[in-house]
Design a protein around this motif. Structure first.
Motif, PDB file in Angstrom:
ATOM      1  N   TYR A 122       4.212  -3.505 -10.492  1.00  0.00           N
ATOM      2  CA  TYR A 122       5.178  -2.714  -9.399  1.00  0.00           C
ATOM      3  C   TYR A 122       5.965  -4.088  -8.946  1.00  0.00           C
ATOM      4  O   TYR A 122       5.931  -5.288  -9.142  1.00  0.00           O
ATOM      5  CB  TYR A 122       4.109  -2.572  -8.264  1.00  0.00           C
ATOM      6  CG  TYR A 122       3.251  -1.646  -8.142  1.00  0.00           C
ATOM      7  CD1 TYR A 122       3.308  -0.423  -9.405  1.00  0.00           C
ATOM      8  CD2 TYR A 122       1.987  -0.987  -7.234  1.00  0.00           C
ATOM      9  CE1 TYR A 122       2.522   0.557  -9.593  1.00  0.00           C
ATOM     10  CE2 TYR A 122       1.259  -0.074  -7.617  1.00  0.00           C
ATOM     11  CZ  TYR A 122       1.575   0.784  -8.544  1.00  0.00           C
ATOM     12  OH  TYR A 122       0.806   2.076  -8.726  1.00  0.00           O
ATOM     13  N   TRP A 125       0.706 -13.766   3.028  1.00  0.00           N
ATOM     14  CA  TRP A 125       0.752 -13.352   1.655  1.00  0.00           C
ATOM     15  C   TRP A 125       1.679 -14.373   1.088  1.00  0.00           C
ATOM     16  O   TRP A 125       2.842 -14.462   1.320  1.00  0.00           O
ATOM     17  CB  TRP A 125       1.434 -11.992   1.372  1.00  0.00           C
ATOM     18  CG  TRP A 125       0.519 -10.843   1.491  1.00  0.00           C
ATOM     19  CD1 TRP A 125      -0.020 -10.405   2.896  1.00  0.00           C
ATOM     20  CD2 TRP A 125      -0.206 -10.134   0.621  1.00  0.00           C
ATOM     21  NE1 TRP A 125      -0.949  -9.246   2.547  1.00  0.00           N
ATOM     22  CE2 TRP A 125      -0.784  -8.979   1.240  1.00  0.00           C
ATOM     23  CE3 TRP A 125       0.141  -9.826  -0.832  1.00  0.00           C
ATOM     24  CZ2 TRP A 125      -1.295  -7.955   0.583  1.00  0.00           C
ATOM     25  CZ3 TRP A 125      -0.407  -8.922  -1.372  1.00  0.00           C
ATOM     26  CH2 TRP A 125      -1.384  -7.970  -0.596  1.00  0.00           C
ATOM     27  N   LEU A 170      -2.096  -3.692   0.942  1.00  0.00           N
ATOM     28  CA  LEU A 170      -1.240  -3.115   1.537  1.00  0.00           C
ATOM     29  C   LEU A 170      -0.797  -1.623   0.977  1.00  0.00           C
ATOM     30  O   LEU A 170      -1.121  -1.672  -0.353  1.00  0.00           O
ATOM     31  CB  LEU A 170       0.143  -3.986   1.244  1.00  0.00           C
ATOM     32  CG  LEU A 170       0.103  -5.494   1.919  1.00  0.00           C
ATOM     33  CD1 LEU A 170       1.425  -6.111   1.373  1.00  0.00           C
ATOM     34  CD2 LEU A 170      -0.039  -5.547   3.347  1.00  0.00           C
ATOM     35  N   THR A 230      10.973  -0.066  -3.413  1.00  0.00           N
ATOM     36  CA  THR A 230       9.849  -0.209  -4.238  1.00  0.00           C
ATOM     37  C   THR A 230      10.088   0.392  -5.438  1.00  0.00           C
ATOM     38  O   THR A 230      10.600   1.482  -5.697  1.00  0.00           O
ATOM     39  CB  THR A 230       8.813   0.799  -3.371  1.00  0.00           C
ATOM     40  OG1 THR A 230       9.253   1.957  -3.256  1.00  0.00           O
ATOM     41  CG2 THR A 230       8.360   0.072  -2.038  1.00  0.00           C
ATOM     42  N   ASP A 258      11.148   4.281  -6.780  1.00  0.00           N
ATOM     43  CA  ASP A 258      10.367   5.355  -6.111  1.00  0.00           C
ATOM     44  C   ASP A 258      11.114   6.097  -5.295  1.00  0.00           C
ATOM     45  O   ASP A 258      10.858   7.394  -5.159  1.00  0.00           O
ATOM     46  CB  ASP A 258       9.170   4.718  -5.180  1.00  0.00           C
ATOM     47  CG  ASP A 258       8.100   3.898  -6.078  1.00  0.00           C
ATOM     48  OD1 ASP A 258       8.122   4.120  -7.234  1.00  0.00           O
ATOM     49  OD2 ASP A 258       7.268   3.251  -5.351  1.00  0.00           O
ATOM     50  N   MET A 294       0.610  -6.446  -9.249  1.00  0.00           N
ATOM     51  CA  MET A 294      -0.208  -5.655  -9.785  1.00  0.00           C
ATOM     52  C   MET A 294       0.215  -5.557 -11.274  1.00  0.00           C
ATOM     53  O   MET A 294       0.444  -4.404 -11.993  1.00  0.00           O
ATOM     54  CB  MET A 294      -0.172  -4.134  -9.013  1.00  0.00           C
ATOM     55  CG  MET A 294      -0.301  -4.150  -7.639  1.00  0.00           C
ATOM     56  SD  MET A 294      -1.903  -5.303  -7.003  1.00  0.00           S
ATOM     57  CE  MET A 294      -3.016  -4.116  -7.471  1.00  0.00           C
ATOM     58  N   ARG A 336       2.159   3.116  -2.985  1.00  0.00           N
ATOM     59  CA  ARG A 336       1.872   2.152  -4.074  1.00  0.00           C
ATOM     60  C   ARG A 336       0.957   1.025  -3.110  1.00  0.00           C
ATOM     61  O   ARG A 336       1.181   0.599  -2.081  1.00  0.00           O
ATOM     62  CB  ARG A 336       3.070   1.150  -4.175  1.00  0.00           C
ATOM     63  CG  ARG A 336       4.170   2.091  -5.048  1.00  0.00           C
ATOM     64  CD  ARG A 336       3.914   2.376  -6.360  1.00  0.00           C
ATOM     65  NE  ARG A 336       5.060   3.304  -6.995  1.00  0.00           N
ATOM     66  CZ  ARG A 336       4.783   4.078  -8.136  1.00  0.00           C
ATOM     67  NH1 ARG A 336       3.411   3.907  -8.724  1.00  0.00           N
ATOM     68  NH2 ARG A 336       5.540   4.696  -8.508  1.00  0.00           N
ATOM     69  N   HIS A 337      -0.255   1.054  -3.911  1.00  0.00           N
ATOM     70  CA  HIS A 337      -1.526  -0.042  -3.181  1.00  0.00           C
ATOM     71  C   HIS A 337      -1.283  -1.335  -3.786  1.00  0.00           C
ATOM     72  O   HIS A 337      -1.231  -1.519  -5.091  1.00  0.00           O
ATOM     73  CB  HIS A 337      -2.769   0.841  -3.463  1.00  0.00           C
ATOM     74  CG  HIS A 337      -3.023   1.842  -2.746  1.00  0.00           C
ATOM     75  ND1 HIS A 337      -2.411   3.024  -3.157  1.00  0.00           N
ATOM     76  CD2 HIS A 337      -3.859   2.029  -1.655  1.00  0.00           C
ATOM     77  CE1 HIS A 337      -2.947   3.953  -2.080  1.00  0.00           C
ATOM     78  NE2 HIS A 337      -3.876   3.270  -1.282  1.00  0.00           N
ATOM     79  N   TRP A 338      -0.985  -2.440  -2.989  1.00  0.00           N
ATOM     80  CA  TRP A 338      -0.859  -3.675  -3.405  1.00  0.00           C
ATOM     81  C   TRP A 338      -2.032  -4.359  -3.177  1.00  0.00           C
ATOM     82  O   TRP A 338      -2.603  -4.319  -1.930  1.00  0.00           O
ATOM     83  CB  TRP A 338       0.149  -4.501  -3.000  1.00  0.00           C
ATOM     84  CG  TRP A 338       1.424  -4.134  -3.648  1.00  0.00           C
ATOM     85  CD1 TRP A 338       2.150  -2.881  -3.591  1.00  0.00           C
ATOM     86  CD2 TRP A 338       2.333  -4.868  -4.312  1.00  0.00           C
ATOM     87  NE1 TRP A 338       3.104  -3.038  -4.452  1.00  0.00           N
ATOM     88  CE2 TRP A 338       3.396  -4.304  -4.708  1.00  0.00           C
ATOM     89  CE3 TRP A 338       2.393  -6.310  -4.496  1.00  0.00           C
ATOM     90  CZ2 TRP A 338       4.459  -4.922  -5.450  1.00  0.00           C
ATOM     91  CZ3 TRP A 338       3.131  -7.051  -5.427  1.00  0.00           C
ATOM     92  CH2 TRP A 338       4.524  -6.316  -5.609  1.00  0.00           C
TER      93      TRP A 338
END
Lengths: 147, 147, 147
Positions: free
Chosen positions: B103, C84, A105, B120, B144, B87, A82-84
């Motif tokens: 997400y 973040w 991330l 996740t 996930d 996201m 999972r790209h954040w």
């Protein structure tokens, strides 16, 4: 050091949400392995620079091929990435084009496994509008572990 | 594969920030154990599907009861959970209603301990407006590690 | 419990993106060690409360000195931190001033090392506008591991 300032007056605010939505679609396509659809969120002649590659990846065909390869490897390993993107620092550059410097991330989770933080990166993009849609024209990713 | 595209023209942009603010309130209520206030951010007849439950949780009373139970367990264990939505891929569906695919991360930290990435997930919501306020009418969460 | 509600009607939406952009710049300055530029995103008389300090840090000079010190330590250790901010719960308080309660994560990555989740925190800010720019006037950070 490429941190932008004084962007409040540049009209970026109108496009900030659109850019957030763009990255959400973009990363969900990537993580789901939709290689061609993901590649279509770049311009035809886009460049993508990674610290582990001597030359940038160029163009949609090469970008899609890279995603297909990576996604097949992850599927074989039973792992989801999972790209954040976050902390989007957006600066207007000219006519409806944007420079974005953001943090990125990557979280990795194996089937039946414990989620883990895989990468912390900085991503710098040039976004342009083509036929009404934002597309990535240039991307440069740096990895904190290789800094 | 439920990744949305072409949303820039659907009027979503006007509501993107409101949805971000909604999730911030929603998750801060959840993590602070404000069970009734959190349940009130769902519609009366809301459904919440989780991969570990054979049947969806239905309605505010059941949702609040689940949060009270979880929060008591975490308090007994001296642990804090933080839910992050990110996201956000938002698509307008009809009249002031939205489908959101985003997400979701859960971070867990014990008193005196080291923070850890707990989950996740992917969260898909249908948001509707009732008496001027956004509420969740349907939620489906996938993990996930159970994919 | 300081979770805000009912902010949709307070005009916060117009400023939500600006506040996101503010934090992106603010945190990128911090993580890059730009001490004076970072301190300039606080008011002259700002206070910054941390759970590990008996007294708040006061004023730009003290804030910049703290960042210079921390950044030198991290550089000596070959480590990069990424702050973040997320789940921004924004409430207008008076004339173009905002209370923000958000979650804050710190990720740490050593050169050649594996990224790790370093801290999970809650950050509460009072933001005010001075000469057209948002600045932090008060900040209180709590750490989940010290809760």
């Amino acid at each position: 050091m490429l941190v932008h300032r004084d962007t409040a007056t540049t009209g970026v605010r109108d496009h900030y949400c659109e850019i957030q939505q763009f990255y959400a679609e973009h990363m969900q396509l990537l993580d789901s392995g939709a290689a061609e659809e993901w590649a279509a969120t770049f311009t035809e002649d886009a460049t993508f620079r990674l610290p582990t590659l001597a030359e940038p990846v160029r163009g949609r065909q090469a970008l899609a091929a890279a995603v297909r390869r990576t996604h097949a490897e992850l599927a074989a390993a039973g792992e989801v990435h999972r790209h954040w993107h976050g902390m989007l620092n957006v600066r207007a550059i000219g006519d409806d084009a944007y420079h974005v410097r953001c943090y990125a991330l990557v979280f990795a989770t194996a089937r039946g496994g414990t989620p883990r933080l895989h990468r912390t990166c900085v991503c710098e993009d040039v976004l342009v509008r083509v036929d009404g849609k934002l597309l990535v024209r240039e991307r440069t990713v740096t990895r904190d572990d290789l800094a």
